[in-house]
Structures are given as C-alpha cells and as structure tokens.
Design a protein around this motif. Structure first.
Motif, PDB file in Angstrom:
ATOM      1  N   VAL A 196       0.465  -0.992   0.051  1.00  0.00           N
ATOM      2  CA  VAL A 196       0.645  -0.306  -0.060  1.00  0.00           C
ATOM      3  C   VAL A 196       0.769   0.737   0.255  1.00  0.00           C
ATOM      4  CG1 VAL A 196      -1.775   0.842   1.361  1.00  0.00           C
ATOM      5  CG2 VAL A 196      -1.596  -0.952   1.443  1.00  0.00           C
ATOM      6  N   VAL A 197       0.963   2.157  -1.031  1.00  0.00           N
ATOM      7  CA  VAL A 197       1.260   3.523  -0.703  1.00  0.00           C
ATOM      8  C   VAL A 197       0.624   4.498  -0.262  1.00  0.00           C
ATOM      9  CG1 VAL A 197       2.376   5.028  -1.960  1.00  0.00           C
ATOM     10  CG2 VAL A 197       2.481   3.247  -3.135  1.00  0.00           C
ATOM     11  N   LYS A 198       0.333   4.559   0.855  1.00  0.00           N
ATOM     12  CA  LYS A 198      -0.112   5.436   1.971  1.00  0.00           C
ATOM     13  C   LYS A 198      -0.647   6.429   1.413  1.00  0.00           C
ATOM     14  CE  LYS A 198      -0.310   6.698   6.553  1.00  0.00           C
ATOM     15  NZ  LYS A 198       0.491   7.222   7.985  1.00  0.00           N
ATOM     16  N   GLU A 199       0.640   7.113   0.781  1.00  0.00           N
ATOM     17  CA  GLU A 199       0.151   8.856   0.050  1.00  0.00           C
ATOM     18  C   GLU A 199      -0.650   8.999  -1.123  1.00  0.00           C
ATOM     19  OE1 GLU A 199       3.648   8.332   2.435  1.00  0.00           O
ATOM     20  OE2 GLU A 199       2.992   7.187  -0.171  1.00  0.00           O
ATOM     21  N   ILE A 200      -1.088   6.946  -1.430  1.00  0.00           N
ATOM     22  CA  ILE A 200      -1.909   7.735  -3.141  1.00  0.00           C
ATOM     23  C   ILE A 200      -3.744   7.712  -2.467  1.00  0.00           C
ATOM     24  CG2 ILE A 200      -3.260   6.201  -4.203  1.00  0.00           C
ATOM     25  CD1 ILE A 200      -0.909   5.082  -5.605  1.00  0.00           C
ATOM     26  N   LEU A 201      -3.904   7.501  -0.596  1.00  0.00           N
ATOM     27  CA  LEU A 201      -5.318   7.246  -0.219  1.00  0.00           C
ATOM     28  C   LEU A 201      -5.431   8.233   0.681  1.00  0.00           C
ATOM     29  CD1 LEU A 201      -4.796   3.541   1.467  1.00  0.00           C
ATOM     30  CD2 LEU A 201      -5.985   4.215  -0.843  1.00  0.00           C
ATOM     31  N   SER A 202      -6.947   8.772   0.823  1.00  0.00           N
ATOM     32  CA  SER A 202      -7.329  10.168   1.471  1.00  0.00           C
ATOM     33  C   SER A 202      -7.164   9.281   2.412  1.00  0.00           C
ATOM     34  CB  SER A 202      -8.521  10.498   1.047  1.00  0.00           C
ATOM     35  OG  SER A 202      -9.742   9.150   1.543  1.00  0.00           O
ATOM     36  N   GLU A 203      -7.426  10.297   3.779  1.00  0.00           N
ATOM     37  CA  GLU A 203      -7.184  10.321   5.100  1.00  0.00           C
ATOM     38  C   GLU A 203      -8.631   9.277   5.571  1.00  0.00           C
ATOM     39  OE1 GLU A 203      -7.419  13.932   7.540  1.00  0.00           O
ATOM     40  OE2 GLU A 203      -5.459  14.471   6.897  1.00  0.00           O
ATOM     41  N   ASN A 204      -9.894   9.573   4.994  1.00  0.00           N
ATOM     42  CA  ASN A 204     -10.791   9.292   4.975  1.00  0.00           C
ATOM     43  C   ASN A 204     -10.864   7.591   4.364  1.00  0.00           C
ATOM     44  OD1 ASN A 204     -12.808  10.438   5.980  1.00  0.00           O
ATOM     45  ND2 ASN A 204     -13.516  11.735   4.638  1.00  0.00           N
ATOM     46  N   GLU A 205      -9.983   7.288   3.310  1.00  0.00           N
ATOM     47  CA  GLU A 205      -9.995   6.146   2.969  1.00  0.00           C
ATOM     48  C   GLU A 205      -8.978   5.118   3.476  1.00  0.00           C
ATOM     49  OE1 GLU A 205     -10.436   7.113  -1.873  1.00  0.00           O
ATOM     50  OE2 GLU A 205      -8.156   6.828  -0.823  1.00  0.00           O
ATOM     51  N   ILE A 206      -7.596   5.750   4.352  1.00  0.00           N
ATOM     52  CA  ILE A 206      -6.672   5.424   5.632  1.00  0.00           C
ATOM     53  C   ILE A 206      -8.036   5.111   7.051  1.00  0.00           C
ATOM     54  CG2 ILE A 206      -4.883   5.520   7.224  1.00  0.00           C
ATOM     55  CD1 ILE A 206      -3.786   7.256   4.871  1.00  0.00           C
ATOM     56  N   ALA A 207      -8.599   5.987   6.925  1.00  0.00           N
ATOM     57  CA  ALA A 207      -9.120   5.510   8.207  1.00  0.00           C
ATOM     58  C   ALA A 207     -10.652   3.938   7.783  1.00  0.00           C
ATOM     59  CB  ALA A 207     -10.748   6.753   8.748  1.00  0.00           C
ATOM     60  N   TRP A 208     -11.344   3.911   6.421  1.00  0.00           N
ATOM     61  CA  TRP A 208     -11.496   2.739   6.623  1.00  0.00           C
ATOM     62  C   TRP A 208     -10.594   1.779   7.147  1.00  0.00           C
ATOM     63  CZ3 TRP A 208     -11.731  -1.782   3.496  1.00  0.00           C
ATOM     64  CH2 TRP A 208     -12.673  -2.191   3.781  1.00  0.00           C
ATOM     65  N   LEU A 209      -9.986   1.586   6.085  1.00  0.00           N
ATOM     66  CA  LEU A 209      -8.511   0.612   6.019  1.00  0.00           C
ATOM     67  C   LEU A 209      -8.397   0.112   7.189  1.00  0.00           C
ATOM     68  CD1 LEU A 209      -7.011  -1.835   4.341  1.00  0.00           C
ATOM     69  CD2 LEU A 209      -5.020   0.230   4.075  1.00  0.00           C
TER      70      LEU A 209
END
Length: 589
Positions: free
Chosen positions: A546-559
């Motif tokens: 997972v490239v964290k920088e690609i994901l939004s804060e909401n997407e990271i929170a979902w994961l």
C-alpha cells in the motif's frame, strides 16, 4: 481426439445433414453457468475451459466468442485447434450472427441443440437468419460425435433447513403463486437449478462447486411438481416435499408432463431452454418474464445474512492460516500454483460445516496472475518461490453460506509500479465499500466509483466489479451486478455482491482485491431512502503493497477500521506465531 479432430468429426455430421453452421453454446438444459460434466460440450469440442463463451463451426471456418475475462486464457487453450478467437465486446469484433450470415450462403441452414439453447438466443437468431433467407433448425449433432459423454450424477439431494433458509417451502411457493396471479399466469416453470434448489429448500452436488441438483419445478394454481432423480432424494428431503404438498416425478417425465397442458398461460423465463417453448407453443400462451423467485432469492433474509456473517469468520480464519503458511514457506519448500490451491482447500476443510470450494481456486503466480480466470493444472502448473507477486481468488461452500475472496500480495520485493497499481485497485474497493446511494440505484451507477482511481491514470480492468452471491448456493447469482453493462435491476436490501476491482498487465502480473458486501438501509432523509454496504468478508490486506500517500484520510481510516474489525472477529480463533503475525498485519497503517 484433439480439438481439431473433434471439429473435423462435427463437420462430417454437418455435411451428412446439409447443415452449413452449427452453434455450440456453453449451456445445459437449465442454462447453467457451471455445467454438469455431461453437458460441457463447448469445452469438450474446443479445449477452452472458461465459464463463458460459445463456438460456431462452419464447413471451413470456426470461431469462439468470449468476454474480456478470458481473452488471454482462450488464446492459449485454443492454440492448434483451428478455432479462431473473437473478443466479444471489443471494437472490430463482429456479432456472431452477423458473422454467420457473412460466411454461409443465402438459403443455408444453421443448427443448434434446442435443449441447450435459450429461448432468447433462439428467437434473436431465428429472426436475424430468416431475414437473410437462412433457416434455423434443432439438430443435436454432437450426440453423434461425443461418444464418451458422461451420465448424470447419482449424488444425494438433501434438506437445507428452514433455520438456515429463513423461509419455508410452503411460504416460498405461496409468494410465487401470488406473483403468478399478478401476471395472470396459470402455470409457472422453473428450470434454473439454483432457483429450483432455493424454492424447495433442497441442495445437491450435481455440478462441481455448486450445491444444486438436476431438476425442474412446475407450479399451477393447485399443484407443485418437482421433476428430478427420485432415487437421489434423501428421506428427509422426501418428507419435506410431502409436508409442503410438492409432488415428485422422474426427471425424464418433464417434457411429457408439459404436453398435457392446453390453453394455459405459462409464465416462463426467456432464459429457459427452447425445447420447453417448442413443447408448449401449439396450445398455450407464454408470459415471458423473469422467474419471480429469482429476485426473492437475491434479497437475503436475516437468517441467510447471519449465515454469511458466521461463515466469513470461519473462512477468514482459514485464509489467515493459509496466508501465513504461504508467505513463510514460499521459497523454502517445493510448491506450485496447483498445490497451493489444494493447501488452501485443506485449511478451509478444517472449518465446521465445510462442504467444498465455491469454484476452482484461481492461483496465478507472476504473469499468470494477469489471466483473469486462470486455472492451474495438476500437471505443469508454475512453480512458486519467494519472488514477485501472486493472486489468489478462492471461496468456500459451507452449510450456512458461500464465500468468495481475492487477495493479491508479494512473495518477494514488489516493484514500485506494482505497489502503486495495487493501491489504486484497493482504493477502488475502499471507495465502493464506503459509498452511500439512494434507493433506485443500479449496479451500473456504482461501477465507476471502483474504477475511478485507475481511470484517472488511463487504466482499467476488463471484467465486472461485482456479481451477486448465493446463500449456500451458486457463487455467481443474479439478477443484480455491479458492472459497466446496463442492467435494469436496482440494488435492494439483502442483496449480496462481490466488490472486486482489478488491474492486469499481461506478461507481468495481475491484481485483484475482493470482499463480499451486502446492501442495507442507511438512513431516510428529506431526499428519500439511502442505502450503504455492509462488508461481510474478514481478512486483512497486505500493508507492504500500500502506497499510503495515494489514499485519502477517509480511505486510510476505513482501512484501519476494517483491519480492527478483522482483529476483533478473527484473533480469538488464532494462536501462536500465526496470531502474532496476524496482529502485525492488522496494525494501523
């Protein structure tokens, strides 16, 4: 016989009977996607083993039409057969009927086996051919060519208890009769195997990975009759039919029974086989419409949804144990794609009420991952070591429910390109998981949500984003789906779908991430009723790709929230080194 020899033998039969073209659909008398062994005519003739596609043979040409899931696989399996691949849906690929018209003369004759062709296909084919003075006939020519065709199984038919089905046989038949009355039908024919099994709360194993049995149901205002192999009915199954006032007759008597109907209004799906229509057409009227029970089956009741939730924990535990084994032993012990699939089946078999796989596991190592529905052979499958990446798409049939899950991950050091593309695919899955949508929304409306991260970089995948899933039933189920094609069926509460975006780079690797999701009501506002998805699958994703920088804060929170739920559900069933590894896997991103 090779495929080339089989086609040659078929052409001899065609010439004897003055047939200019013969069509071999991938179908049985029940229009099943996955076929009993004795009805795998297209696979036998062509060597192409995919679940979708059909062959047209003329006196000097032959072609196979299939969709984007199978382009790579079909090209490999058709090699040397003399059968050309036509990539259905691609620009420049002719419609198969137009192609037939272009290669056979006016006044010619096209044959199909009516019992293995849907009425919808027959009507369209007949209309277009007749306009060019070409005749369509029912002629099962392969009967004379395929000498070693198998025979129907003798596997038992058993009860799917009401505690798991959530609704009795009598209640289901009553609900179907109410729909018949609304459509002014006096007779209703159910021929699709999953609808037969669902209606009667029965299960079987006549088709690999599908807990169904060969059978038809005929419902009138006063009677319900099941046509099946009576010798296969377990005692409890017979009693259940008696208690619900369902009569039982031999499978072979179905068409003779249809001949007794006169002046009836027959409700039958246009996806039923043409032989049914030929048998009834003289003295009866047809109401061509979807089987009412099909939509009822798609909307899972609370007992069925609870069954899904139960088996997802069991399946998740098996998956974690498998993933630990694979990531820790690849490169240390001999293994190949086929043996890995067998090992995964073994982990699932340790779970309670495991019946079998819900489809043949897709284990694609390195470039084989780019073959969307790749099936590793026992002999000659690729050896797997601790290098590059692997895609594993698999599922289980349990007495309480059906699973389907895909995880793609690295066994060695993944490239930056792979990690980026894997994250884009995961981002699509997350976005679809998070979406809220108004009542009336169809799958096609949501499909772009899962594709958008890829689209923004000029990338896409050539299969649907989601298909319906049955409850201890077929892993592919309608009428709903999530894909580019326009399907008029709206998404309704209780419907279970897969959520499986992907990305495939032929010759290099394939990526697919998949969970199962269920539609549920979210809220009612001044703008109407809104739905959302409940994620049913519990199994972590690999953070190292997972490239964290690609994901939004909401997407990271979902994961992170998803992984926390996986921890809560699965950790109590794990121990030792597997548990320690798992807890690292589900730690926050």
């Amino acid at each position: 016989m090779t495929s080339k020899e089989k086609v040659a033998a078929l052409r001899e039969e065609m010439q004897k009977n003055n047939v200019d073209a013969f069509i071999v659909y991938s179908a049985d008398p029940h229009m099943s996607e996955y076929l009993p062994e004795e009805w795998q005519e297209r696979a036998w003739l062509s060597g192409f083993l995919g679940s979708a596609g059909f062959v047209v043979v003329t006196n000097d040409k032959a072609g196979l039409w299939t969709d984007g899931r199978y382009f790579t696989q079909a090209a490999i399996e058709l090699d040397g057969s003399g059968i050309d691949l036509f990539k259905d849906g691609m620009e420049g690929t002719p419609n198969y009927i137009d192609w037939i018209i272009s290669v056979i003369p006016s006044g010619g004759k096209v044959a199909v086996n009516a019992v293995a062709a849907s009425n919808a296909n027959w009507e369209l084919l007949s209309q277009k051919l007749n306009s060019k003075n070409i005749t369509l006939v029912d002629f099962p020519l392969l009967k004379e060519v395929w000498k070693e065709r198998g025979t129907p199984s003798a596997n038992p038919i058993f009860v799917h208890p009401v505690e798991r089905a959530g609704k009795s046989v009598s209640d289901k038949i009553s609900a179907i009769r109410q729909k018949m009355e609304e459509q002014e039908a006096t007779v209703h024919i159910i021929s699709s195997l999953d609808d037969v099994a669902w209606t009667l709360n029965l299960r079987g194993s006549d088709v690999d990975s599908n807990p169904v049995f060969l059978g038809y149901i005929v419902i009138t205002k006063n009677d319900a009759v099941l046509f099946t192999g009576l010798e296969k009915m377990e005692v409890a199954a017979r009693k259940q039919m008696d208690d619900a006032f369902v009569k039982m007759m031999p499978y072979e008597e179905f068409y003779n029974y249809l001949k007794t109907f006169k002046n009836e209004k027959v409700l039958v799906s246009p996806n039923s086989n043409q032989q049914i229509f030929e048998t009834l057409k003289t003295d009866n009227q047809f109401i061509k419409a979807p089987v009412p029970g099909n939509l009822m089956k798609a909307q899972k009741n609370e007992a069925e949804l609870e069954g899904f939730r139960t088996v997802m924990v069991r399946d998740g535990v098996a998956m974690v144990k498998f993933l630990y084994w694979l990531t820790h032993n690849a490169g240390k012990e001999a293994m190949n794609e086929y043996s890995i699939g067998e090992k995964l089946r073994g982990f699932r078999a340790e779970g309670e009420n495991f019946v079998g796989e819900s489809f043949g596991s897709i284990v694609g190592y390195k470039d084989n991952g780019a073959i969307m529905h790749y099936s590793a052979k026992k002999e000659g499958s690729k050896d797997v070591t601790n290098e590059e990446t692997i895609l594993v798409d698999s599922g289980g049939q349990y007495l309480e429910g059906t699973t389907d899950i895909t995880r793609t991950f690295a066994l060695g050091t993944p490239s930056e390109e792979f990690k980026r593309n894997s994250t884009l695919v995961l981002q699509g899955l997350i976005r679809l998981s998070m979406v809220k949508f108004p009542k009336g929304t169809k799958g096609v409306h949501l499909d772009a949500i899962a594709r958008l991260p890829l689209w923004m970089e000029g990338k896409d995948f050539n299969h649907g984003t989601g298909h319906g899933v049955g409850s201890f039933m077929n892993v592919h189920e309608g009428p709903q789906n999530i894909r580019k094609d326009l399907n008029p069926q709206e998404l309704l509460p209780g419907m279970v779908c897969s959520n499986e975006p992907g990305y495939y780079l032929e010759g290099h690797y394939g990526i697919r991430h998949e969970n199962l999701i269920a539609v549920k009501e979210a809220e009612k506002t001044i703008h109407g009723t809104f739905y959302e998805f409940e994620t049913l699958t519990f199994c972590p994703f690999f953070k190292e790709t997972v490239v964290k920088e690609i994901l939004s804060e909401n997407e990271i929170a979902w994961l992170n929230g998803y992984h926390k739920t996986c921890e809560e559900k699965l950790a109590p069933h794990l121990d030792g080194e597997v548990k320690e590894w798992f807890l690292q896997l589900v730690s926050p991103l």
